[in-house]
Write an enzyme that holds these catalytic residues in place. Structure first.
Site, PDB file in Angstrom:
ATOM      1  CB  SER A 143      21.411 -27.054  37.049  1.00 39.02           C
ATOM      2  OG  SER A 143      20.871 -25.944  37.718  1.00 39.02           O
ATOM      3  NE  ARG A 158      32.308 -34.591  32.333  1.00 41.94           N
ATOM      4  CZ  ARG A 158      32.606 -34.158  33.571  1.00 41.94           C
ATOM      5  NH1 ARG A 158      31.685 -34.089  34.489  1.00 41.94           N
ATOM      6  NH2 ARG A 158      33.832 -33.794  33.883  1.00 41.94           N
ATOM      7  CG  ASP A 196      20.737 -27.306  40.433  1.00 39.38           C
ATOM      8  OD1 ASP A 196      21.950 -27.540  40.624  1.00 39.38           O
ATOM      9  OD2 ASP A 196      19.962 -28.151  39.939  1.00 39.38           O
TER      10      ASP A 196
END
Ligand code: BGC
Length: 475
Positions: A143, A158, A196
């Protein structure tokens, strides 16, 4: 507030001004949001990544098979085995949860993958002790923003949510996990890397055909929805049929990193400045669970140090000075205090911070918690409204998950009210866009996406699948 000293009341008024997001501002934010969603789909790109996930359609409810799901969230790691049954929309799940040690979140990459593989190994040994098991397809819920040229591939753009692990940004995380699993001789093949939000969208759509958006309001914030391939200029070169549905993981926690429209306060600027990734996740830093307690803490500290009000005078405030010492459950608990004299808040502040708050300070804390929680809920509604407006969705269900959605008091009602204000529904009419608690996206959703990937591969649709041989063998 009757007995509150005037200086304190004035300070509260200032806070009310800077933390309140009125209807006009909400609409301005949504207008800018829509443009940014579009930009993210363009070839040039923008702040919001709008990641293509290679999830090409909704489940029918008839998906079948046994799948593993690995969920690497912001706080926990969860390993699940999911059996999708013949009965439409039904499944069985076996799962274990492991807390991600704090030191791993800023450690090095090898330690992370070793830890994850150890948890998977423990799970397999516990539930399949001594029995030989066939290759199991795994849906890996990762996620964080990842660029996916294929569904079984994901280059971390990132870290978010306070993670800061060296050696992962800019790299494909799938081989890293694969190697750690292979080292332990585990019979597991990664069929899909998912977010997610995408998992939430697919898991919720499994049982609800009105489902159009999957959202997370938790440690981080984000949403996924289905876009038509023809409306995604950045993948035009794949020549997909223009009406083919493609799930987009928006990664809209990055909305307005340029600080054009969000009503940032000085406290938001401090959070950003002192975070591991300044300049990133502007929207997330104002709305997500990771930050709500910290915003609360920063305001209190400012009152103590910089204002002319005698706030927590002559008390030891050292515990309050530790960054991130208050999580979002702190303001949430204060908002939930059922007593007029705020005795539970007084006990909480004493217990957690060693500070004895007087009645004005308690009332101040209560109002501050309301302001921070309300702002988060109202801003959160902007992301959902922007997707609906962009897609011309007038009615739909939104599947939502995450600690803030489930646990933060009034979050759902405040969000629904803001949606109504943004989308101008006639008074007394029921809500047209309804945000409901989602099915388990990171577990069941991941299994479903793995199943959908195998199904379409079996049918010969290999678009966005890298390891086609391995996927064919799993079918
Ligand atoms: C991540 C998203 C994720 C969201 C909710 C954000 O920080 O970048 O990938 O969906 O948190 O967990």
């Amino acid at each position: 507030m009757a007995d509150m000293p005037k200086d304190m009341l004035d300070e509260l008024k200032t806070l009310e001004e800077i933390f309140t997001v009125d209807q006009t501002k909400l609409k301005q934010i949504v207008d800018h949001f829509i443009k940014e969603l579009e930009k993210g789909l363009s070839v040039k790109g923008g702040n919001i990544p709008m990641n293509v996930t290679w999830v090409l359609g909704f489940p029918t409810g008839h998906e079948q098979g046994t799948f593993l799901a690995l969920d690497m969230g912001g706080t926990n790691l969860r390993v699940c085995e999911i059996v999708l049954s013949e009965q439409k929309g039904e499944f069985d799940i076996t799962q274990s949860k492991y807390r991600i040690p704090e030191e791993l979140k800023s450690g090095d990459s090898a330690e992370l993958w070793e830890y994850i593989a150890d948890c998977v190994q423990q799970f397999i040994e516990y539930y399949h002790e001594g029995s030989a098991i066939p290759d199991l397809p795994l849906g890996f819920t990762f996620s964080y923003p990842a660029t996916q040229d294929y569904i079984d591939h994901g280059v971390l753009q990132r870290w978010t949510k306070g993670f800061d692990i060296d050696g992962v940004e800019g790299k494909d995380v799938v081989p890293m996990l694969e190697q750690a699993l292979a080292k332990r001789g585990l019979p597991i093949k990664i069929a899909a890397l998912i977010n997610d939000t995408t998992g939430t969208l697919i898991a919720s759509a499994y049982t609800d055909t009105e489902m159009k958006i999957g959202c997370i309001f938790g440690t981080g914030v984000n949403a996924a929805y289905m876009e038509n391939a023809g409306s995604i200029p950045k993948i035009a070169h794949y020549n997909l049929p223009p009406d083919m549905p493609v799930a987009i993981n928006c990664e809209y926690g990055a909305f307005d990193n340029e600080h054009i429209v969000l009503p940032l306060t000085q406290y938001d600027h401090i959070i950003d400045r002192d975070s591991p990734r300044p300049g990133q996740q502007a929207f997330e830093k104002m709305t997500a669970g990771l930050y709500l307690g910290e915003i609360f803490r920063l305001v209190l500290l400012d009152c103590i140090d910089n204002k002319k009000i005698p706030f927590f005078a002559n008390q030891d405030t050292s515990k309050l000075r530790k960054p991130y010492s208050l999580d979002s459950s702190f303001p949430a608990f204060i908002e939930e205090d059922p007593f007029e004299n705020l005795s539970e808040t007084r006990d909480l502040i004493e217990r957690t911070l060693g500070i004895f708050a007087n009645s004005s300070e308690l009332e101040f804390c209560r109002r501050l918690a309301e302001l921070i929680g309300t702002r988060a809920a109202r801003l959160s509604a902007c992301g959902v409204a922007a997707i609906c407006k962009k897609k011309n969705i007038s009615h739909c269900h939104v599947g939502a998950d995450g600690s803030v959605f489930h646990k933060y008091p009034h979050f759902q009602a405040r969000g629904a009210k803001a949606l109504r204000e943004i989308l101008d529904w006639p008074e007394k009419e029921p809500d047209r866009v309804v945000i409901n608690a989602a099915e388990d996206g990171s577990g069941v959703g991941a299994a479903l996406i793995a199943a959908l990937t195998l199904e379409r591969a079996k049918a010969g649709n290999m678009a966005g699948i890298r390891n086609t041989e391995m996927i064919k063998r799993l079918c």
